[in-house]
Design a protein around this motif. Structure first.
Motif, mmCIF file in Angstrom:
data_model
loop_
_atom_site.group_PDB
_atom_site.id
_atom_site.type_symbol
_atom_site.label_atom_id
_atom_site.label_comp_id
_atom_site.label_asym_id
_atom_site.label_seq_id
_atom_site.Cartn_x
_atom_site.Cartn_y
_atom_site.Cartn_z
ATOM 1 N N SER A 44 0.840 -1.197 0.000
ATOM 2 C CA SER A 44 0.000 0.000 0.000
ATOM 3 C C SER A 44 0.878 1.251 0.000
ATOM 4 C CB SER A 44 -0.936 0.001 1.210
ATOM 5 O OG SER A 44 -0.208 -0.042 2.423
ATOM 6 N N LYS A 45 0.283 2.363 -0.345
ATOM 7 C CA LYS A 45 1.050 3.580 -0.598
ATOM 8 C C LYS A 45 1.672 4.190 0.649
ATOM 9 C CE LYS A 45 -3.039 6.581 -0.431
ATOM 10 N NZ LYS A 45 -3.850 7.549 -1.205
ATOM 11 N N ASP A 46 1.218 3.814 1.843
ATOM 12 C CA ASP A 46 1.750 4.413 3.072
ATOM 13 C C ASP A 46 2.843 3.556 3.719
ATOM 14 O OD1 ASP A 46 0.042 2.364 3.683
ATOM 15 O OD2 ASP A 46 -0.973 3.404 5.330
ATOM 16 N N THR A 47 3.419 2.608 2.977
ATOM 17 C CA THR A 47 4.457 1.733 3.517
ATOM 18 C C THR A 47 5.846 2.192 3.070
ATOM 19 O OG1 THR A 47 4.281 0.265 1.600
ATOM 20 C CG2 THR A 47 2.905 -0.246 3.509
ATOM 21 N N HIS A 48 6.880 1.707 3.785
ATOM 22 C CA HIS A 48 8.248 2.075 3.433
ATOM 23 C C HIS A 48 8.627 1.543 2.052
ATOM 24 C CE1 HIS A 48 8.784 -2.052 4.944
ATOM 25 N NE2 HIS A 48 9.922 -2.095 4.265
ATOM 26 N N ARG A 49 8.062 0.392 1.668
ATOM 27 C CA ARG A 49 8.377 -0.156 0.350
ATOM 28 C C ARG A 49 7.847 0.738 -0.762
ATOM 29 N NH1 ARG A 49 9.230 -5.616 -0.042
ATOM 30 N NH2 ARG A 49 9.749 -5.166 -2.212
ATOM 31 N N ALA A 50 6.714 1.374 -0.524
ATOM 32 C CA ALA A 50 6.165 2.289 -1.524
ATOM 33 C C ALA A 50 7.075 3.505 -1.704
ATOM 34 C CB ALA A 50 4.764 2.728 -1.119
ATOM 35 N N LYS A 51 7.648 3.988 -0.607
ATOM 36 C CA LYS A 51 8.580 5.123 -0.689
ATOM 37 C C LYS A 51 9.836 4.734 -1.456
ATOM 38 C CE LYS A 51 7.024 7.375 3.596
ATOM 39 N NZ LYS A 51 5.931 6.430 3.892
ATOM 40 N N GLU A 52 10.340 3.525 -1.201
ATOM 41 C CA GLU A 52 11.512 3.049 -1.943
ATOM 42 C C GLU A 52 11.190 2.870 -3.425
ATOM 43 O OE1 GLU A 52 13.392 0.546 1.852
ATOM 44 O OE2 GLU A 52 12.419 -0.504 0.177
ATOM 45 N N LEU A 53 9.990 2.379 -3.702
ATOM 46 C CA LEU A 53 9.568 2.223 -5.087
ATOM 47 C C LEU A 53 9.535 3.562 -5.808
ATOM 48 C CD1 LEU A 53 8.394 0.505 -7.420
ATOM 49 C CD2 LEU A 53 6.128 0.880 -6.412
ATOM 50 N N ALA A 54 9.048 4.594 -5.127
ATOM 51 C CA ALA A 54 8.991 5.923 -5.736
ATOM 52 C C ALA A 54 10.388 6.397 -6.142
ATOM 53 C CB ALA A 54 8.349 6.919 -4.770
ATOM 54 N N GLN A 55 11.370 6.164 -5.267
ATOM 55 C CA GLN A 55 12.738 6.559 -5.597
ATOM 56 C C GLN A 55 13.278 5.746 -6.768
ATOM 57 O OE1 GLN A 55 15.524 6.254 -2.346
ATOM 58 N NE2 GLN A 55 17.269 6.893 -3.590
#
Length: 311
Positions: A44-55
């Motif tokens: 989901s968008k509020d997880t740390h993996r989503a932030k890494e994916l964005a980068q």
């Protein structure tokens, strides 16, 4: 698990899979000016993996994350309260992806092969099945009419691995005792040399820092020498399935200067190449083809959407 698209090229997978199996081709297209995008089925968008994916997607030039928000089969914390991707109703999952395809209008879609890639992760296997169905359904106006105007991508590419690469990949990247899923070399028509974009591809993989730190595949890759990383990551392999729903000239060739081994179905055809027109598939033929392709009864699982079209 994610699916990549482009204008082009695009895809569906989980975070970091977009980089490992198709990062070079995505970077190649983006560098040449094509619009690329990645749809990710899990987390989901509020997880740390989503932030890494964005980068990672920023490095690839593939825009913002497009997350479907299902849970990873082996990580329920990836999307608390959401259904696991492998357990989501097939009709619902296909509908989500049809909407993304019609929104993005890709000429090319990239997804894992029927094995689900080298390690056969259940999320990747399910991604293959959903994507094959969605690519066909997206071009049929009587299926998922609420998802937008029909759009049929020109080609679906299946990211795969040849038998000849299994030993080197397995010794260095796959945990001991794990089964590897590869296909005969002669069945792979598209072999892409992505060395010009290798640094970009590797930086994208390493952007998934939590996976590096926990010793997942990106972490094992990070421990290797630069020469070994190049040996393992500088080639990408694809099989192609051309859509019969809409045949049209391909965009100008963007990456074929870098390709080492292709048959006539290059990743992006020359704009001067005309593909013979074919009759649009009927819903009946779609059911027949994709029941065989996916190993599931397409009539049974998707009947709520198009039973009327089969009468």
């Amino acid at each position: 698990m994610s699916v990549e698209y482009a204008e082009s090229a695009g895809g569906v997978r989980a975070p970091y899979d977009e980089s490992l199996s198709a990062g070079g081709v995505l970077a190649c297209h983006a560098a040449a000016g094509a619009r690329t995008a990645v749809v990710t089925a899990t987390w989901s968008k509020d997880t740390h993996r989503a932030k890494e994916l964005a980068q990672a997607l920023h490095i690839l030039g593939a825009g913002e994350p497009r997350l479907l928000g299902f849970a990873d089969a082996r990580a329920p914390q990836s999307a608390p309260g959401a259904a696991r991707w492998v357990e989501a109703p097939l009709d619902e999952a296909v509908g989500h992806l049809v909407a993304r395809i019609r929104e993005l209008c890709p000429d090319i879609v990239v997804t894992p092969d029927a094995y689900g890639g080298l390690t056969g992760h259940p999320d990747h296997v399910h991604t293959h099945r959903v994507t094959v169905l969605a690519v066909q359904a997206a071009g049929l106006e009587q299926l998922y009419p609420e998802a937008g105007s029909p759009w049929a991508p020109g080609t679906l590419y299946l990211a795969t691995h040849p038998h000849s690469a299994a030993r080197s990949l397995g010794l260095r990247l796959v945990r001991k005792g794990r089964t590897m899923y590869t296909v005969p070399d002669e069945e792979i028509p598209a072999t892409v040399d992505v060395r010009p974009w290798l640094d970009q591809k590797l930086r994208t993989v390493m952007a998934h820092r939590s996976e590096v730190e926990r010793g997942a595949l990106p972490g094992r890759l990070a421990l290797l020498t630069p020469a070994t990383q190049e040996d393992l990551m500088a080639t990408e392999w694809y099989c192609a399935k051309t859509s019969a729903a809409r045949q049209r000239p391909r965009p100008s060739s963007l990456c074929n200067r870098r390709m080492t081994s292709w048959d006539s179905a290059t990743l992006l055809r020359s704009s001067s190449t005309q593909v013979p027109a074919r009759r649009d598939p009927t819903a009946h033929q779609w059911v027949t083809d994709h029941t065989a392709e996916c190993g599931v009864d397409a009539r049974r699982v998707l009947c709520p959407r198009w039973a009327a079209t089969l009468e």
